[in-house]
Design an enzyme around this catalytic site. Structure first.
Site, mmCIF file in Angstrom:
data_model
loop_
_atom_site.group_PDB
_atom_site.id
_atom_site.type_symbol
_atom_site.label_atom_id
_atom_site.label_comp_id
_atom_site.label_asym_id
_atom_site.label_seq_id
_atom_site.Cartn_x
_atom_site.Cartn_y
_atom_site.Cartn_z
ATOM 1 N N LYS A 49 75.513 4.668 -9.586
ATOM 2 C CA LYS A 49 75.339 4.474 -11.005
ATOM 3 C C LYS A 49 73.884 4.667 -11.408
ATOM 4 C CE LYS A 49 78.900 0.889 -11.057
ATOM 5 N NZ LYS A 49 79.137 -0.555 -11.275
ATOM 6 N N ASP A 106 68.240 8.760 -8.649
ATOM 7 C CA ASP A 106 67.219 7.906 -9.250
ATOM 8 C C ASP A 106 66.024 7.701 -8.332
ATOM 9 O OD1 ASP A 106 68.695 6.392 -7.452
ATOM 10 O OD2 ASP A 106 68.997 4.683 -8.793
ATOM 11 N N ASP A 109 64.517 6.598 -1.033
ATOM 12 C CA ASP A 109 63.881 5.510 -0.305
ATOM 13 C C ASP A 109 63.883 5.867 1.174
ATOM 14 O OD1 ASP A 109 63.455 2.870 0.932
ATOM 15 O OD2 ASP A 109 63.763 2.059 -1.057
ATOM 16 N N PHE A 158 59.474 -3.306 -5.285
ATOM 17 C CA PHE A 158 60.862 -3.419 -5.730
ATOM 18 C C PHE A 158 60.922 -3.139 -7.227
ATOM 19 C CE2 PHE A 158 64.745 -6.014 -6.709
ATOM 20 C CZ PHE A 158 65.623 -5.146 -6.099
#
Length: 195
Positions: A49, A106, A109, A158
């Protein structure tokens, strides 16, 4: 959450709404130029999402004919660390054989999940396959993969907002911000986000 305004949970704004929109405009122009000879043969895939906000803005910044598709994936592993093995929860509805595929993500990482996804999509014989991510955290990379197009390289913090979440919240913030540690220390000692 806990009666607080979302912005009150943000330690600092890492990327402003204006910075993000300017960079996406540049990415859209670059992609339009690079794929100018592929008009009508491009498929932009949104990884649900988290990428949906980035995907929508990026698609509108690309001046070309293309198809838009959506994939849902979930990683095996605990909440803090992905194993990189993914399960497809929603597959694309269009064949990508002989098409030029751009994955809109998005954040990159560890890279484990995206690496697995690239292998999966490559097995479907696209003409080309590239990754365009808004954010890249190279300091957390665990495999040999880099985005072909990147909005911003960010430090190992984060982050939430602009599609990125914590426990399903904060996706609707118009900027990318660093979440206060007090928000998540009750749940995780070292939370991570991204794939």
């Amino acid at each position: 959450m806990k009666g607080q305004i979302m912005q009150g949970d943000i330690a600092k704004v890492l990327l402003s709404e204006e910075q993000i929109q300017q960079r996406i405009k540049e990415l859209g122009e670059q992609l339009s130029k690079d794929y100018a000879n592929c008009d009508g043969e491009v498929i932009l895939i949104c990884i649900l999402k988290g990428a949906v906000v980035f995907f929508a803005d990026l698609a509108r910044a690309m001046n070309m004919h293309m198809q838009m598709e959506f994939m849902g994936i979930s990683s095996y592993g605990n909440e803090q660390k992905t194993s990189g093995i993914v399960r497809i929860t929603k597959d694309i509805d269009t064949s990508i054989t002989d098409k030029h595929v751009i994955i809109a993500e998005d954040i990159m990482d560890s890279g484990l999940t995206l690496s697995h996804l690239v292998k999966l999509l490559s097995s479907r014989s696209p003409a080309s396959l590239k990754i365009c991510c808004l954010l890249d955290k190279p300091s957390r990379r665990e495999c040999d993969i880099t985005p072909d197009y990147c909005g911003f390289i960010i430090p190992n913090e984060f982050v939430v907002g602009y599609g990125l979440d914590y426990l399903g919240f904060y996706r609707n913030l118009p900027f990318v911000g660093v979440l206060k540690s007090s928000v998540y220390t009750e749940d995780f000692s070292t939370p991570t986000n991204g794939r």
